[in-house]
Design a protein around this motif. Structure first.
Motif, mmCIF file in Angstrom:
data_model
loop_
_atom_site.group_PDB
_atom_site.id
_atom_site.type_symbol
_atom_site.label_atom_id
_atom_site.label_comp_id
_atom_site.label_asym_id
_atom_site.label_seq_id
_atom_site.Cartn_x
_atom_site.Cartn_y
_atom_site.Cartn_z
ATOM 1 N N LEU A 13 7.227 -2.654 -10.219
ATOM 2 C CA LEU A 13 5.935 -3.148 -10.277
ATOM 3 C C LEU A 13 5.597 -4.310 -11.008
ATOM 4 C CD1 LEU A 13 2.984 -2.936 -9.446
ATOM 5 C CD2 LEU A 13 2.801 -1.367 -11.296
ATOM 6 N N GLU A 14 6.131 -4.489 -12.150
ATOM 7 C CA GLU A 14 6.258 -5.622 -13.051
ATOM 8 C C GLU A 14 6.972 -6.830 -12.206
ATOM 9 O OE1 GLU A 14 4.594 -7.857 -16.126
ATOM 10 O OE2 GLU A 14 4.491 -5.770 -15.662
ATOM 11 N N GLU A 15 7.964 -6.445 -11.666
ATOM 12 C CA GLU A 15 8.698 -7.653 -11.034
ATOM 13 C C GLU A 15 7.847 -8.063 -9.939
ATOM 14 O OE1 GLU A 15 13.053 -8.441 -9.129
ATOM 15 O OE2 GLU A 15 12.637 -6.660 -9.898
ATOM 16 N N SER A 16 7.273 -7.251 -9.090
ATOM 17 C CA SER A 16 6.412 -7.466 -7.858
ATOM 18 C C SER A 16 5.261 -8.490 -8.368
ATOM 19 C CB SER A 16 5.809 -6.248 -7.068
ATOM 20 O OG SER A 16 5.112 -6.593 -6.169
ATOM 21 N N ARG A 17 4.822 -7.878 -9.595
ATOM 22 C CA ARG A 17 3.572 -8.878 -9.979
ATOM 23 C C ARG A 17 4.183 -10.308 -10.323
ATOM 24 N NH1 ARG A 17 0.985 -4.387 -14.160
ATOM 25 N NH2 ARG A 17 -0.240 -3.189 -12.657
ATOM 26 N N ASP A 18 5.237 -10.502 -10.932
ATOM 27 C CA ASP A 18 5.792 -11.593 -11.296
ATOM 28 C C ASP A 18 6.114 -12.323 -10.004
ATOM 29 O OD1 ASP A 18 5.813 -11.166 -13.957
ATOM 30 O OD2 ASP A 18 7.746 -10.355 -14.060
ATOM 31 N N ARG A 19 6.643 -11.668 -9.065
ATOM 32 C CA ARG A 19 7.040 -12.517 -7.850
ATOM 33 C C ARG A 19 5.729 -12.744 -6.996
ATOM 34 N NH1 ARG A 19 10.987 -12.649 -9.972
ATOM 35 N NH2 ARG A 19 12.980 -11.987 -9.340
ATOM 36 N N GLN A 20 4.683 -12.026 -7.010
ATOM 37 C CA GLN A 20 3.164 -12.298 -6.638
ATOM 38 C C GLN A 20 2.671 -13.321 -7.139
ATOM 39 O OE1 GLN A 20 2.066 -10.790 -3.871
ATOM 40 N NE2 GLN A 20 0.437 -12.423 -3.800
ATOM 41 N N GLY A 21 3.086 -13.494 -8.506
ATOM 42 C CA GLY A 21 2.287 -14.655 -9.383
ATOM 43 C C GLY A 21 3.005 -16.076 -9.020
ATOM 44 N N GLU A 22 4.527 -15.742 -8.761
ATOM 45 C CA GLU A 22 5.256 -17.152 -8.160
ATOM 46 C C GLU A 22 4.977 -17.415 -7.054
ATOM 47 O OE1 GLU A 22 9.122 -16.207 -8.736
ATOM 48 O OE2 GLU A 22 9.257 -15.945 -10.826
ATOM 49 N N LEU A 23 4.662 -16.503 -6.284
ATOM 50 C CA LEU A 23 4.148 -16.627 -4.637
ATOM 51 C C LEU A 23 2.916 -17.591 -4.726
ATOM 52 C CD1 LEU A 23 4.745 -16.583 -1.794
ATOM 53 C CD2 LEU A 23 3.673 -14.283 -1.550
ATOM 54 N N ASN A 24 2.078 -17.088 -5.621
ATOM 55 C CA ASN A 24 0.636 -17.639 -5.788
ATOM 56 C C ASN A 24 0.553 -19.089 -6.168
ATOM 57 O OD1 ASN A 24 -0.680 -15.200 -4.630
ATOM 58 N ND2 ASN A 24 -1.120 -14.229 -6.585
ATOM 59 N N THR B 275 3.322 -20.712 -5.879
ATOM 60 C CA THR B 275 3.971 -21.699 -5.060
ATOM 61 C C THR B 275 2.922 -22.065 -3.837
ATOM 62 O OG1 THR B 275 5.973 -20.477 -5.445
ATOM 63 C CG2 THR B 275 5.985 -21.677 -3.285
ATOM 64 N N LEU B 276 2.194 -21.207 -3.453
ATOM 65 C CA LEU B 276 1.101 -21.393 -2.466
ATOM 66 C C LEU B 276 0.207 -22.388 -2.816
ATOM 67 C CD1 LEU B 276 0.219 -17.810 -1.067
ATOM 68 C CD2 LEU B 276 1.989 -19.572 -0.007
ATOM 69 N N LYS B 277 -0.277 -22.225 -4.150
ATOM 70 C CA LYS B 277 -1.134 -22.949 -4.837
ATOM 71 C C LYS B 277 -0.611 -24.369 -4.811
ATOM 72 C CE LYS B 277 -4.394 -23.691 -8.730
ATOM 73 N NZ LYS B 277 -4.630 -23.133 -9.900
#
Length: 743
Positions: free
Chosen positions: A193-204, A206-208
């Protein structure tokens, strides 16, 4: 893995504690209920059959056992809060003991079968307790049958006890295995879950970033009609980026440079210890490497400042022989223990040059350092000679040379001839670029001649002043200087920051600048010097209408450390990295300082500053805080004399801490020195728009007005960005309606 095992053990212990508590409650409830049932049944039987049975005795033995069982439950609950492990053992073995006492005191054949549940209970409470309980019950049963002849069904009971023990062992083992799996899976799920949040943050992010990139791309396409303005903006952005990155490097570099400097120069701070020669040499190498890195960062900052805002030249009469000798004295150490020798050839009777001595010396240093770096053996020759109306400085080396196709790019920023990963020569590739800026600022020129495998010659030429008068050889080592009061009236600059006066002095070659610390001294200084003009430097919007003198008064806003610090309520500002000497000099200005609070979110930086203060030998009391809230708390509790405050902090930043201190009367007078990795003056001035006002006691004549207009028009450039805003809006609309077309 060790952390996971520790978490499992902790959770298992907590589970056993909860189980013990629940079992103790169950024992209390069941035993109490049985006591009430026993008493109630005895009363009913006695009342119903007293005529036939006579006196019915009270069942003391069962009631005593049940009361003891209830007491055990209360004891376990009391001990559980203090000693959970002891409480588990008390409950497990007390239940076994109660069963054995029941079997001894009573002779009902079914009593041993009560112990079939105990292996489950003791296995859960005590690891391996099920086997011990089963063995004790089996031995007690057999003993009671053999010794006292109790009617216990031994074979059937032993079989049932064996099955119960095996089932308890298997069940508890599987339970622990399942719990282990659950906790492991939970831990893994948390990590995922923590890794998923980190990846989601990186994805966000990146999208930004992609959205921002697309926006910039569309904006750039729409604004092609403003190519000149956009190219200039891109150049400034590049320079600001280089400056920002270099400033960010200053904080960690400050730690390396500061600690290594303290260890090398003030090792007594660390106590009386033996420093081996090998350790001292290695630490000194770290110190040298940090200084080298600092020089490279300074080169990046210098180039950025040169291209972004230009620079001032402090020109003065300079004898070339003196300038060359100063440079040679500096670089002599580079040629020691090397197979490269330095030769100097200076033509006689060289003219005096009107140059910035520091800038030209830096040009010579850059060329000589490059020459010795790229020469394995042979010699480096520095030649100075007059040629036509110029003085030519040439540095010849016997190095590897430069390929002909790379000569046109040799003066470009960050360009290096050897771009391979295995290149032997360090540096940023900025030395020649900076040298080119300095030479061209003097009206000179710089060039290179090279042959691959033979060597290179870097030369630059400086113009000879038109009023050149050859000096006698007897005056070679000293350039005569005249008093500025004999040449022309001076300029008075009113500002407490000496850097402002120095900057104006560097800009005006024909006038001498005198600094006036305060406007109260202005009338006296004007009467004494009869200045050509008076420059009042003040923050934008500040005016001094009381000044009425015969000299022209020019009010302007130049970057001044003094009024920026005053505006922020600071004693001083230090830009990282700073040396021990700079820090102690600022503290010396503040007078009697005994208690110092260092506030920085970097623990290593706080330790480095503390070592600096210890090395000073002043006996200061030093405290540290790592965020703004703690800093305010310590300031209120300890009442320090000085805060060394970082600008960027978690939570409250440095400026917010200062603002809150100024609001508290007991903290308002505490001195604060702000430590920052950015240019505080530039940041503070970015929110203001500069202005200039000229006032003259007798007014300006029409010709003087026209001359002022000419100077202003020649200096200022128009800016039509705001007027072009409607055109940009129209272009945006066209681009939105017709994405694939042009406008």
């Amino acid at each position: 893995m060790g952390q996971l095992d520790s978490d499992i053990d902790t959770n298992l212990e907590d589970l056993r504690r909860q189980l013990t508590d629940h079992l103790a409650q169950l024992v209390i409830i069941v035993s109490g209920l049985l006591i009430w049932i026993e008493l109630f049944w005895w009363v009913i039987l006695r009342g119903a059959f007293r005529l036939r049975l006579g006196h019915l005795p009270l069942p003391v033995t069962p009631l005593s056992l049940l009361a003891g069982l209830m007491g055990i439950g209360w004891v376990v609950r009391e001990v559980l809060g203090v000693r959970p492990g002891l409480a588990r053992h008390i409950l497990a073995w007390a239940l076994t003991a109660v069963l054995l006492a029941t079997m001894v005191l009573l002779s009902d054949p079914w009593l041993p079968f009560l112990g079939l549940a105990l292996p489950f209970v003791t296995s859960l409470l005590v690891p391996g307790g099920g086997f011990v309980t089963s063995a004790v019950i089996a031995v007690a049963t057999i003993g009671l049958v053999q010794v006292e002849g109790r009617p216990f069904p031994v074979p059937e009971f032993l079989i049932a006890l064996f099955v119960s023990t095996v089932l308890a062992w298997v069940t508890v083992r599987r339970l622990y295995t399942a719990l282990d799996w659950v906790w492991t899976a939970q831990q893994q799920s948390m990590e995922m879950l923590e890794e998923s949040r980190d990846r989601q943050g990186e994805l966000n992010r990146t999208l930004k970033s992609l959205d921002l990139t697309n926006y910039v791309l569309r904006r750039t396409q729409r604004e092609l009609v403003f190519a000149k303005q956009q190219a200039e903006e891109a150049r400034r952005t590049k320079e600001q980026f280089a400056a920002s990155v270099s400033h960010e490097l200053r904080t960690p570099l400050n730690l390396i440079l500061g600690f290594s400097e303290i260890i090398c120069l003030s090792s007594e701070v660390y106590g009386d210890m033996e420093w081996s020669p090998l350790l001292r040499r290695d630490i000194y190498r770290i110190y040298q490497s940090a200084r080298h890195l600092m020089e490279m960062i300074d080169d990046v900052l210098l180039l950025s400042s040169l291209e972004a805002a230009g620079f001032d030249l402090d020109k003065g009469p300079t004898q070339p022989e003196e300038l060359v000798q100063e440079t040679v004295d500096v670089v002599e150490g580079l040629f020691r223990d090397r197979s490269v020798h330095l030769k100097v050839e200076i033509a006689p009777d060289l003219p005096v040059l009107q140059v910035d001595r520091t800038r030209i010396r830096q040009v010579l240093l850059n060329l000589l350092k490059n020459a010795v770096s790229f020469s394995e053996q042979g010699s480096v020759r520095l030649e100075v000679k007059p040629q036509h109306k110029e003085v030519v400085f040439s540095v010849h080396d016997t190095g590897t040379g430069i390929p002909a196709d790379q000569l046109p790019r040799i003066f470009e920023a960050f360009y290096q001839v050897d771009r391979s990963l295995s290149r032997r020569h360090g540096g940023t590739g900025l030395g020649l670029t900076i040298s080119k800026h300095f030479v061209e600022a003097h009206g000179g020129r710089i060039w290179v001649e090279s042959e691959e495998g033979v060597g290179s010659t870097f030369s630059f030429a400086l113009p000879i002043p038109d009023d050149y008068v050859p000096l006698s050889r007897l005056q070679e080592t000293r350039v005569p200087k005249t008093s500025p009061l004999m040449d022309s009236p001076p300029i008075l600059v009113v500002d407490p920051d000496p850097a402002v006066a120095a900057r104006i002095d560097n800009h005006f070659e024909q006038f001498h600048v005198i600094q006036v610390l305060d406007s109260d001294q202005l009338a006296e200084q004007a009467l004494q010097h009869h200045p050509r003009a008076i420059v009042l430097n003040a923050p934008p919007g500040a005016r001094n209408e009381s000044v009425s003198l015969r000299a022209p008064v020019i009010e302007c806003s130049l970057p001044s450390q003094s009024w920026v610090a005053d505006d922020l309520g600071l004693a001083a500002c230090l830009t990282k990295p700073f040396t021990t000497a700079q820090l102690l000099a600022e503290i010396e200005h503040l007078g009697d300082i005994r208690r110092v609070l260092i506030v920085d979110d970097d623990l290593g930086f706080c330790q480095m500053v503390e070592r600096m203060l210890q090395a000073s030998g002043r006996g200061l009391d030093v405290y540290s805080a790592y965020n703004g809230a703690d800093a305010l708390r310590i300031v209120r509790e300890q009442q320090p004399d000085l805060l060394l405050l970082d600008q960027i902090l978690p939570g409250l930043d440095g400026l917010e801490v200062v603002a809150r201190m100024r609001q508290a009367p007991e903290l308002a007078d505490t001195s604060v020195i702000l430590m920052t990795a950015t240019s505080l003056v530039a940041d503070a001035l970015s929110d203001y728009s500069g202005s200039m006002t000229i006032r003259y006691r007798n007014g300006l004549k029409p010709l003087e007005v026209l001359r002022c207009l000419t100077a202003v028009i020649d200096t200022l450039q128009p800016n039509y960005d705001e007027d072009l805003a409607p055109l940009k809006s129209y272009a945006n609309a066209q681009s939105t309606q017709n994405p694939g077309g042009a406008f």
